[in-house]
Motif scaffolding. Structure first.
Motif, PDB file in Angstrom:
ATOM      1  N   MET A  85       0.740  -1.290   0.316  1.00 25.62           N
ATOM      2  CA  MET A  85      -0.364   0.184   0.056  1.00 25.62           C
ATOM      3  C   MET A  85       0.791   1.206  -0.245  1.00 25.62           C
ATOM      4  N   VAL A  90       1.663   1.839  -3.350  1.00 23.18           N
ATOM      5  CA  VAL A  90       0.712   2.202  -4.002  1.00 23.18           C
ATOM      6  C   VAL A  90       0.268   3.813  -4.144  1.00 23.18           C
ATOM      7  N   ASP A  91       0.229   3.921  -3.257  1.00 22.95           N
ATOM      8  CA  ASP A  91       0.110   5.787  -2.949  1.00 22.95           C
ATOM      9  C   ASP A  91       1.918   6.401  -3.699  1.00 22.95           C
ATOM     10  N   SER A 103      -6.267   8.549   4.651  1.00 23.64           N
ATOM     11  CA  SER A 103      -6.932   8.461   2.820  1.00 23.64           C
ATOM     12  C   SER A 103      -8.222   8.755   2.669  1.00 23.64           C
ATOM     13  N   GLN A 156      -0.824  11.365   5.298  1.00 19.89           N
ATOM     14  CA  GLN A 156      -0.884  10.444   4.098  1.00 19.89           C
ATOM     15  C   GLN A 156       1.384  10.162   4.667  1.00 19.89           C
ATOM     16  N   THR A 216       3.524   7.484   5.567  1.00 18.81           N
ATOM     17  CA  THR A 216       4.865   6.692   5.058  1.00 18.81           C
ATOM     18  C   THR A 216       5.770   6.228   5.775  1.00 18.81           C
ATOM     19  N   GLY A 239       3.605  -2.953  -6.474  1.00 18.22           N
ATOM     20  CA  GLY A 239       2.921  -1.755  -6.013  1.00 18.22           C
ATOM     21  C   GLY A 239       2.583  -0.241  -6.740  1.00 18.22           C
ATOM     22  N   GLY A 291      -0.117   1.028  -8.323  1.00 18.29           N
ATOM     23  CA  GLY A 291      -0.270   2.637  -8.402  1.00 18.29           C
ATOM     24  C   GLY A 291      -1.162   3.094  -9.935  1.00 18.29           C
ATOM     25  N   ASN A 349      -6.925   3.261   0.664  1.00 17.97           N
ATOM     26  CA  ASN A 349      -6.383   2.181   1.402  1.00 17.97           C
ATOM     27  C   ASN A 349      -7.162   2.049   2.386  1.00 17.97           C
ATOM     28  N   ILE A 357      -7.793  -1.553   3.485  1.00 16.18           N
ATOM     29  CA  ILE A 357      -6.653  -2.503   3.609  1.00 16.18           C
ATOM     30  C   ILE A 357      -5.813  -2.231   5.363  1.00 16.18           C
ATOM     31  N   ALA A 358      -5.802  -0.723   5.524  1.00 14.61           N
ATOM     32  CA  ALA A 358      -5.352  -0.022   6.630  1.00 14.61           C
ATOM     33  C   ALA A 358      -6.126  -1.037   7.663  1.00 14.61           C
TER      34      ALA A 358
END
Length: 495
Positions: free
Chosen positions: A38, A41-42, A106, A125, A129, A164, A168, A188, A191-192
């Motif tokens: 994830m 992906v971000d 998110s 975000q 990360t 990822g 994305g 997100n 998944i989070a």
């Protein structure tokens, strides 16, 4: 003969590295890889959607870059700080807290109705990360013993992060067509939530240094290095633009140099430094991070160059471009899967050399690209092979930069490695963009060339520079010492 009657055999078994991946380790790895996926992906999911997001919330053409830059600044700027903070407060707690922040930010970003709210969500975000990525990697290096198991875990981590990053870009187009840009944030949230629920059950907090509870975090060093990194990343990003921002970029770079100088002075005088400077005297850490910087900068910027080639030179659609990057992503996944076996055969130094060699040859083949769509098969084959080589180099770098260190310094080592990754991703595209623009303007008979021919000339020149940087990575890897057994590793001490 019974094994207990043979002390030498027993000692050999105890000394041999464990190569069996237990079900408990698998569960730990899956939850960590899901979080890393994830995070990757971000990094790319909003790139394709910038025009639509900008139009929806009234961003100017110049202001849209801040949707990406605000994320990159905080993700890079606070990585080292949170990587070290995990050593003090506990990596699992910081990892879970980062995933909670990712889910909340998110959700806010997806519901944003103003530029201020959206940019605030992107900053949050970025902070999540910076919290999750180094702690997840350090949890991986402390959960898996040094040797084949750790190499395998790091290889899968590299593969899943590359997957990822590619996902994305592809997912962005799909969600935009089927739903709206808001789902680029909402994706997100579930998944989070899954990671937050299962992480406490599946991840064990590594053994803490008994002195950790009595140690104090080096706040002057933390504030100074964070400000220095923020200034450096902003300066590099701004220099890729023109006008006033380019001027501010130069000032920011100068400020960054001054702040890094102040940081070094603080660390030398601190009883408990944020970054024990002796760790940088370790050749595997210092040179390993240089190779990592070059590996990330060259491949992420090559994606940018191939985007220009496909869309501006060959006039291909976004769908075709996404599928082409899927081929590159498949190469990186394969490279990540292969990496642990390659490391077991030739060591992390040999893997770095083999990876850079394959990446360099494959990238050099791209200099043969033309304005004819018949060049697409060459591009696909070269980027697939280059993706394999690049991922071998990245896993080799991660292994070199985190091997032979005690658990109490894994947060620091992985923080440095992730900071290197963030730098590479951040600086590669602005540098190659500037090279393409400068080359286009310097081409002879510029007026006689068509627009695709002009852009192709700039792209091919930038590819040549990219190859030169890959060769530099190969040469730096040559300076690494041949791999040593863990018990032969030198001890890293604090100042």
């Amino acid at each position: 003969m019974p094994t207990d009657a043979n002390p030498e055999l027993n000692a050999a078994k105890l000394a041999a590295p464990d190569t069996k991946m237990t079900s408990k380790l698998w569960r730990t790895l899956v939850i960590l890889l899901l979080a890393q996926f994830m995070m990757a992906v971000d990094f790319s999911i909003l790139n394709v959607a910038l025009p639509e997001v900008g139009a929806a919330l009234g961003f100017s053409l110049g202001g849209m870059q801040w949707i990406v830059t605000s994320f990159a600044l905080t993700a890079a700027g606070f990585t080292l700080f949170f990587g070290r903070l995990g050593d003090y407060l506990g990596r699992r707690n910081l990892f879970i807290g980062g995933m909670v922040l990712l889910g909340l930010s998110s959700l806010v970003g997806g519901m944003a109705e103003s530029q201020t709210v959206l940019l605030s969500a992107r900053v949050m975000q970025g902070l999540s990360t910076a919290m999750v990525t180094p702690t997840a990697l350090s949890l991986m290096t402390t959960s898996f013993p040094e040797g084949p198991l750790r190499d395998r875990a790091l290889g899968m981590n590299g593969a899943i992060m590359s997957a990822g990053f590619t996902t994305g870009a592809v997912l962005s187009g799909v969600l935009l067509d089927l739903l709206s840009w808001r789902w680029l944030f909402f994706v997100n949230v579930p998944i989070a939530a899954i990671v937050v629920v299962f992480a406490p059950m599946l991840i064990k907090e590594p053994a803490r240094d008994p002195k950790a509870g009595k140690m104090t975090l080096d706040m002057p060093g933390a504030i100074t290095v964070t400000a220095a990194v923020l200034s450096l990343v902003y300066g590099i990003t701004a220099l890729g633009n023109h006008g006033l921002e380019a001027f501010l970029g130069i000032e920011s770079m100068v400020l960054s140099v001054v702040l890094f100088g102040v940081f070094i002075v603080i660390e030398k005088r601190s009883a408990e430094p944020l970054v024990p400077l002796n760790i940088l005297k370790r050749r595997s850490v210092a040179l390993g991070n240089i190779t990592g910087l070059l590996a990330f900068a060259t491949e992420t910027s090559l994606v940018f160059l191939m985007t220009l080639y496909l869309q501006e030179v060959l006039q291909q659609s976004g769908t075709v471009t996404g599928l082409a990057f899927g081929i590159l992503g498949a190469g990186t996944v394969l490279g990540g899967v292969m990496a642990s076996r390659v490391i077991s055969l030739i060591g992390h130094r040999g893997t770095l050399l083999a990876g850079f060699a394959l990446q360099g040859v494959a990238t050099a083949a791209l200099i043969l690209l033309t304005t004819n769509p018949g060049s697409i098969p060459l591009m696909l084959i070269a980027t697939f092979l280059g993706g394999i080589g690049n991922m071998l180099a990245i896993v080799g770098f991660m292994t070199a930069a985190t091997s032979g260190l005690p658990n109490k310094q894994q947060g620091l080592a992985t923080g440095l490695a992730i900071l290197t990754q963030q730098f590479g991703i951040t600086i590669g595209i602005p540098i190659m963009s500037a090279i393409v623009s400068a080359r286009i303007l310097s081409q002879p008979d510029l007026d006689a060339l068509s627009a695709p021919e002009r852009i192709l000339g700039g792209v091919l020149f930038a590819i040549a520079i990219n190859v030169a940087l890959v060769v530099l990575g190969f040469l730096v890897a040559l300076l690494l010492r041949p791999d040593q057994a863990p018990d032969g590793a030198e001890t890293v001490t604090q100042n």
